[in-house]
Design a protein around this motif. Structure first.
Motif, PDB file in Angstrom:
ATOM      1  N   ARG A  45     -11.321   6.306   5.091  1.00 17.52           N
ATOM      2  CA  ARG A  45     -11.492   5.530   6.330  1.00 17.52           C
ATOM      3  C   ARG A  45     -12.934   5.051   6.499  1.00 17.52           C
ATOM      4  O   ARG A  45     -13.877   5.706   6.071  1.00 17.52           O
ATOM      5  CB  ARG A  45     -11.102   6.390   7.530  1.00 17.52           C
ATOM      6  N   ASN A  46     -13.071   3.912   7.204  1.00 16.55           N
ATOM      7  CA  ASN A  46     -14.404   3.423   7.558  1.00 16.55           C
ATOM      8  C   ASN A  46     -14.838   4.042   8.892  1.00 16.55           C
ATOM      9  O   ASN A  46     -14.136   4.900   9.445  1.00 16.55           O
ATOM     10  CB  ASN A  46     -14.428   1.892   7.595  1.00 16.55           C
ATOM     11  N   ARG A  47     -15.967   3.598   9.416  1.00 13.73           N
ATOM     12  CA  ARG A  47     -16.482   4.169  10.667  1.00 13.73           C
ATOM     13  C   ARG A  47     -15.583   3.905  11.864  1.00 13.73           C
ATOM     14  O   ARG A  47     -15.646   4.607  12.866  1.00 13.73           O
ATOM     15  CB  ARG A  47     -17.892   3.642  10.954  1.00 13.73           C
ATOM     16  N   ALA A  48     -14.725   2.897  11.768  1.00  9.31           N
ATOM     17  CA  ALA A  48     -13.793   2.594  12.853  1.00  9.31           C
ATOM     18  C   ALA A  48     -12.521   3.438  12.766  1.00  9.31           C
ATOM     19  O   ALA A  48     -11.643   3.321  13.622  1.00  9.31           O
ATOM     20  CB  ALA A  48     -13.437   1.107  12.843  1.00  9.31           C
ATOM     21  N   GLY A  49     -12.404   4.266  11.725  1.00  5.83           N
ATOM     22  CA  GLY A  49     -11.252   5.140  11.580  1.00  5.83           C
ATOM     23  C   GLY A  49     -10.047   4.525  10.896  1.00  5.83           C
ATOM     24  O   GLY A  49      -8.971   5.110  10.885  1.00  5.83           O
ATOM     25  N   ILE A  50     -10.229   3.332  10.323  1.00  4.10           N
ATOM     26  CA  ILE A  50      -9.124   2.683   9.607  1.00  4.10           C
ATOM     27  C   ILE A  50      -9.427   2.654   8.108  1.00  4.10           C
ATOM     28  O   ILE A  50     -10.562   2.862   7.684  1.00  4.10           O
ATOM     29  CB  ILE A  50      -8.850   1.258  10.140  1.00  4.10           C
ATOM     30  N   LEU A  51      -8.395   2.395   7.324  1.00  6.78           N
ATOM     31  CA  LEU A  51      -8.542   2.341   5.875  1.00  6.78           C
ATOM     32  C   LEU A  51      -9.616   1.320   5.502  1.00  6.78           C
ATOM     33  O   LEU A  51      -9.573   0.170   5.929  1.00  6.78           O
ATOM     34  CB  LEU A  51      -7.207   1.980   5.225  1.00  6.78           C
ATOM     35  N   HIS A  52     -10.584   1.755   4.702  1.00  3.63           N
ATOM     36  CA  HIS A  52     -11.710   0.908   4.299  1.00  3.63           C
ATOM     37  C   HIS A  52     -11.231  -0.254   3.434  1.00  3.63           C
ATOM     38  O   HIS A  52     -10.387  -0.070   2.546  1.00  3.63           O
ATOM     39  CB  HIS A  52     -12.719   1.751   3.526  1.00  3.63           C
ATOM     40  N   GLY A  53     -11.752  -1.437   3.681  1.00  5.21           N
ATOM     41  CA  GLY A  53     -11.371  -2.621   2.920  1.00  5.21           C
ATOM     42  C   GLY A  53     -11.637  -2.485   1.431  1.00  5.21           C
ATOM     43  O   GLY A  53     -10.902  -3.022   0.605  1.00  5.21           O
ATOM     44  N   GLY A  54     -12.692  -1.760   1.069  1.00  4.09           N
ATOM     45  CA  GLY A  54     -12.989  -1.548  -0.344  1.00  4.09           C
ATOM     46  C   GLY A  54     -11.917  -0.730  -1.035  1.00  4.09           C
ATOM     47  O   GLY A  54     -11.618  -0.937  -2.215  1.00  4.09           O
ATOM     48  N   VAL A  55     -11.322   0.211  -0.310  1.00  2.62           N
ATOM     49  CA  VAL A  55     -10.225   1.009  -0.875  1.00  2.62           C
ATOM     50  C   VAL A  55      -9.007   0.112  -1.075  1.00  2.62           C
ATOM     51  O   VAL A  55      -8.356   0.164  -2.119  1.00  2.62           O
ATOM     52  CB  VAL A  55      -9.897   2.224   0.020  1.00  2.62           C
ATOM     53  N   ALA A  93      -4.521  -0.117   8.509  1.00  2.00           N
ATOM     54  CA  ALA A  93      -3.761   1.127   8.354  1.00  2.00           C
ATOM     55  C   ALA A  93      -4.665   2.257   8.800  1.00  2.00           C
ATOM     56  O   ALA A  93      -5.833   2.310   8.436  1.00  2.00           O
ATOM     57  CB  ALA A  93      -3.332   1.316   6.905  1.00  2.00           C
ATOM     58  N   LYS A  94      -4.119   3.164   9.627  1.00  5.20           N
ATOM     59  CA  LYS A  94      -4.895   4.310  10.102  1.00  5.20           C
ATOM     60  C   LYS A  94      -4.501   5.592   9.398  1.00  5.20           C
ATOM     61  O   LYS A  94      -5.310   6.490   9.230  1.00  5.20           O
ATOM     62  CB  LYS A  94      -4.728   4.475  11.610  1.00  5.20           C
ATOM     63  N   GLY A  95      -3.245   5.705   9.019  1.00  4.97           N
ATOM     64  CA  GLY A  95      -2.754   6.922   8.371  1.00  4.97           C
ATOM     65  C   GLY A  95      -1.494   6.631   7.603  1.00  4.97           C
ATOM     66  O   GLY A  95      -1.068   5.489   7.479  1.00  4.97           O
ATOM     67  N   GLY A  96      -0.912   7.680   7.078  1.00 11.60           N
ATOM     68  CA  GLY A  96       0.313   7.535   6.297  1.00 11.60           C
ATOM     69  C   GLY A  96       0.012   7.073   4.890  1.00 11.60           C
ATOM     70  O   GLY A  96      -1.042   7.354   4.331  1.00 11.60           O
ATOM     71  N   VAL A  97       0.957   6.346   4.320  1.00 12.60           N
ATOM     72  CA  VAL A  97       0.848   5.887   2.937  1.00 12.60           C
ATOM     73  C   VAL A  97       0.703   4.372   2.919  1.00 12.60           C
ATOM     74  O   VAL A  97       1.454   3.665   3.587  1.00 12.60           O
ATOM     75  CB  VAL A  97       2.092   6.306   2.120  1.00 12.60           C
ATOM     76  N   VAL A  98      -0.284   3.891   2.174  1.00 14.89           N
ATOM     77  CA  VAL A  98      -0.411   2.454   1.942  1.00 14.89           C
ATOM     78  C   VAL A  98       0.224   2.176   0.583  1.00 14.89           C
ATOM     79  O   VAL A  98       0.076   2.951  -0.363  1.00 14.89           O
ATOM     80  CB  VAL A  98      -1.880   1.975   2.013  1.00 14.89           C
ATOM     81  N   ARG A  99       0.991   1.086   0.523  1.00 13.06           N
ATOM     82  CA  ARG A  99       1.733   0.721  -0.695  1.00 13.06           C
ATOM     83  C   ARG A  99       1.307  -0.682  -1.100  1.00 13.06           C
ATOM     84  O   ARG A  99       1.306  -1.601  -0.284  1.00 13.06           O
ATOM     85  CB  ARG A  99       3.232   0.752  -0.384  1.00 13.06           C
ATOM     86  N   VAL A 100       0.927  -0.821  -2.365  1.00 15.63           N
ATOM     87  CA  VAL A 100       0.484  -2.123  -2.875  1.00 15.63           C
ATOM     88  C   VAL A 100       1.378  -2.540  -4.033  1.00 15.63           C
ATOM     89  O   VAL A 100       1.570  -1.785  -4.990  1.00 15.63           O
ATOM     90  CB  VAL A 100      -0.986  -2.075  -3.334  1.00 15.63           C
ATOM     91  N   VAL A 101       1.916  -3.750  -3.933  1.00 16.71           N
ATOM     92  CA  VAL A 101       2.778  -4.309  -4.971  1.00 16.71           C
ATOM     93  C   VAL A 101       1.987  -5.391  -5.698  1.00 16.71           C
ATOM     94  O   VAL A 101       1.495  -6.335  -5.071  1.00 16.71           O
ATOM     95  CB  VAL A 101       4.063  -4.913  -4.358  1.00 16.71           C
ATOM     96  N   GLY A 102       1.845  -5.224  -7.015  1.00 19.34           N
ATOM     97  CA  GLY A 102       1.167  -6.215  -7.843  1.00 19.34           C
ATOM     98  C   GLY A 102       2.163  -6.912  -8.746  1.00 19.34           C
ATOM     99  O   GLY A 102       3.094  -6.274  -9.258  1.00 19.34           O
ATOM    100  N   LYS A 103       1.976  -8.234  -8.929  1.00 22.91           N
ATOM    101  CA  LYS A 103       2.884  -9.016  -9.771  1.00 22.91           C
ATOM    102  C   LYS A 103       2.100 -10.004 -10.615  1.00 22.91           C
ATOM    103  O   LYS A 103       1.160 -10.639 -10.135  1.00 22.91           O
ATOM    104  CB  LYS A 103       3.879  -9.796  -8.915  1.00 22.91           C
TER     105      LYS A 103
END
Length: 149
Positions: A45-55, A93-103
């Motif tokens: 997470r970033n300082r705002a508590g959400i998933l960091h854009g770099g991740v 995204a704040k929590g849980g699972v992030v899912r990324v689909v690549g094609k």
């Protein structure tokens, strides 16, 4: 063990240090398609508590690279490097699972193009990306090259 299980098992056992630190995993992998998932932890997470854009960008880069590097030959692998990755952040995204689909979207023998979409735990699109990848020597052949120990 079939080629999909073999490829997934080998990749998980021989992932990068960054993969080990972040804790993402490849959950689906086939020709021109890959899915990467990450359970969000505090260090993501970033300082705002959400998933960091770099991740998120790292996950989209990984899913895209895997989508163009699938190899159906047991004991062989394919490698690519990222030439460019353009990201668009659309949600959070704040929590849980992030899912990324690549094609894989197309390209030639050595240079290929991708798209990736990241989803939060609720299934909302939180980011998209387009990428350009170049195959390592020998990896432009779908049969790949022998794995390194």
């Amino acid at each position: 063990m079939d080629d999909v299980s073999d490829n997934l098992a080998w990749e998980q056992a021989h992932g990068s240090g960054l993969q080990a630190y972040l804790g993402y995993r490849i959950t689906e992998w086939s020709e021109n398609h890959a899915v990467v998932e990450l359970e969000i932890k505090d260090h993501h997470r970033n300082r705002a508590g959400i998933l960091h854009g770099g991740v998120i960008a790292t996950l989209m880069d990984t899913a895209s690279g895997c989508a163009v590097c699938y190899c159906a030959v047991p004991g062989n692998m394919r490698k690519s490097l990222t030439l460019s990755l353009t990201t668009n952040f659309l949600g959070m995204a704040k929590g849980g699972v992030v899912r990324v689909v690549g094609k894989k979207q197309g390209g030639g023998r050595k240079i290929v193009f991708t798209e990736a979409t990241a989803f939060n735990d609720a299934g909302d699109v939180i980011a998209t990306a387009t990428g350009t990848f170049k195959y390592h020597r020998g990896s432009d052949d779908p049969n790949g090259v022998p794995r390194e120990a």
